[in-house]
Scaffold this active site. Structure first.
Site, PDB file in Angstrom:
ATOM      1  N   GLY A 108      -0.869   8.152  -5.965  1.00 42.84           N
ATOM      2  CA  GLY A 108       0.335   7.550  -6.531  1.00 42.84           C
ATOM      3  C   GLY A 108       0.105   6.904  -7.872  1.00 42.84           C
ATOM      4  O   GLY A 108       0.946   6.120  -8.337  1.00 42.84           O
ATOM      5  N   SER A 155       8.061   4.028   0.411  1.00 51.07           N
ATOM      6  CA  SER A 155       7.012   3.355  -0.350  1.00 51.07           C
ATOM      7  C   SER A 155       7.020   3.803  -1.807  1.00 51.07           C
ATOM      8  O   SER A 155       6.928   2.972  -2.730  1.00 51.07           O
ATOM      9  CB  SER A 155       5.641   3.656   0.281  1.00 51.07           C
ATOM     10  OG  SER A 155       4.619   2.974  -0.398  1.00 51.07           O
ATOM     11  N   SER A 179       0.857  -1.185   0.000  1.00 46.52           N
ATOM     12  CA  SER A 179       0.000   0.000   0.000  1.00 46.52           C
ATOM     13  C   SER A 179       0.891   1.233   0.000  1.00 46.52           C
ATOM     14  O   SER A 179       1.887   1.292   0.743  1.00 46.52           O
ATOM     15  CB  SER A 179      -0.914   0.028   1.223  1.00 46.52           C
ATOM     16  OG  SER A 179      -1.773   1.156   1.176  1.00 46.52           O
ATOM     17  N   GLU A 180       0.548   2.209  -0.822  1.00 46.68           N
ATOM     18  CA  GLU A 180       1.450   3.339  -1.045  1.00 46.68           C
ATOM     19  C   GLU A 180       1.646   4.206   0.187  1.00 46.68           C
ATOM     20  O   GLU A 180       2.578   5.003   0.242  1.00 46.68           O
ATOM     21  CB  GLU A 180       0.950   4.189  -2.214  1.00 46.68           C
ATOM     22  CG  GLU A 180      -0.356   4.899  -1.966  1.00 46.68           C
ATOM     23  CD  GLU A 180      -0.980   5.413  -3.257  1.00 46.68           C
ATOM     24  OE1 GLU A 180      -1.185   6.629  -3.348  1.00 46.68           O
ATOM     25  OE2 GLU A 180      -1.253   4.601  -4.144  1.00 46.68           O
ATOM     26  N   ASN A 181       0.757   4.076   1.198  1.00 47.03           N
ATOM     27  CA  ASN A 181       0.963   4.851   2.419  1.00 47.03           C
ATOM     28  C   ASN A 181       1.995   4.217   3.346  1.00 47.03           C
ATOM     29  O   ASN A 181       2.251   4.728   4.424  1.00 47.03           O
ATOM     30  CB  ASN A 181      -0.358   5.089   3.158  1.00 47.03           C
ATOM     31  CG  ASN A 181      -1.084   3.807   3.490  1.00 47.03           C
ATOM     32  OD1 ASN A 181      -1.142   2.884   2.681  1.00 47.03           O
ATOM     33  ND2 ASN A 181      -1.676   3.728   4.663  1.00 47.03           N
TER      34      ASN A 181
END
Length: 214
Positions: free
Chosen positions: A133, A92, A50-52
């Site tokens: 993203g 990330s 997950s991009e977070n």
């Protein structure tokens, strides 16, 4: 007269999950793609990103056991599998931009037959841009797959010859998974992978509105 039934959101998520190879590092985009985490085939290990800043996400938590300090990029509560990790947002994005993800699964407003992607803005007055993203994922992942309904609420195909919405990336989409059929995007155009039972090829091509190679 043809008789067919669209894939439900769970059926579509299951269809996408079937194609992700064992051991792949995978980002699931906001919206429908997050459901793929709930349908990973038994015995197959996928490392969900997950991009977070999460690696090793599991399926959605059971009702009543949500932890809102443990969320994905869409602010939905998630679970963490053994060996999962948290890290800085910048790290990330370095994973995303550095080619370390095997597959990303994104939603879309439009996809062209040759794989151009538009999924961050409709360009309409008052529309709220939501790029997140998406641009980094679309060009950074080794394969970009789109998961969406084939038609808009007005009945227009989301697969187009040329995107009219602002582009996220050019020629990045390799596969399109929809509620009616699955397609491969090639430099020569669309190729059909599968379609729901009972849907004639001619009817599917009419709905798509673009040439489809069987």
């Amino acid at each position: 007269m043809s008789s067919y039934q669209k894939r439900s959101k769970d059926e579509l998520a299951r269809r996408v999950a079937q194609d992700i190879p064992d051991g792949a590092y995978v980002n699931l985009g906001i919206g429908q793609p997050t459901g793929v985490a709930n349908h990973i085939p038994a015995g197959r290990e996928l490392i969900l990103h997950s991009e977070n800043g999460i690696l090793g996400m599991g399926p959605a938590p059971a009702a009543g056991s949500e932890d809102y300090d443990l969320i994905n990029a869409g602010k939905q509560p998630v679970t963490l599998l053994p060996g999962g990790a948290f890290f800085h947002h910048a790290d990330s994005f370095a994973m995303m931009r550095g080619g370390h993800l095997d597959v990303c699964v994104l939603g879309a407003f439009q996809v062209s037959t040759t794989g151009d992607l538009a999924n961050w803005s409709t360009g309409e007055p008052g529309a709220i841009p939501a790029v997140g993203g998406a641009m980094d994922l679309a060009v950074g992942a080794k394969q970009t797959w789109v998961m969406m309904d084939l038609l808009t609420k007005q009945g227009a195909s989301k697969i187009v010859a040329q995107c009219s919405y602002p582009l996220t990336a050019i020629g990045c989409v390799k596969r399109i998974y929809t509620d009616l059929a699955t397609f491969e995007c090639t430099p020569q155009g669309l190729r059909l992978i599968d379609r729901v039972d009972g849907l004639p090829f001619d009817e599917l091509q009419r709905l798509v509105g673009q040439p489809v190679a069987p």
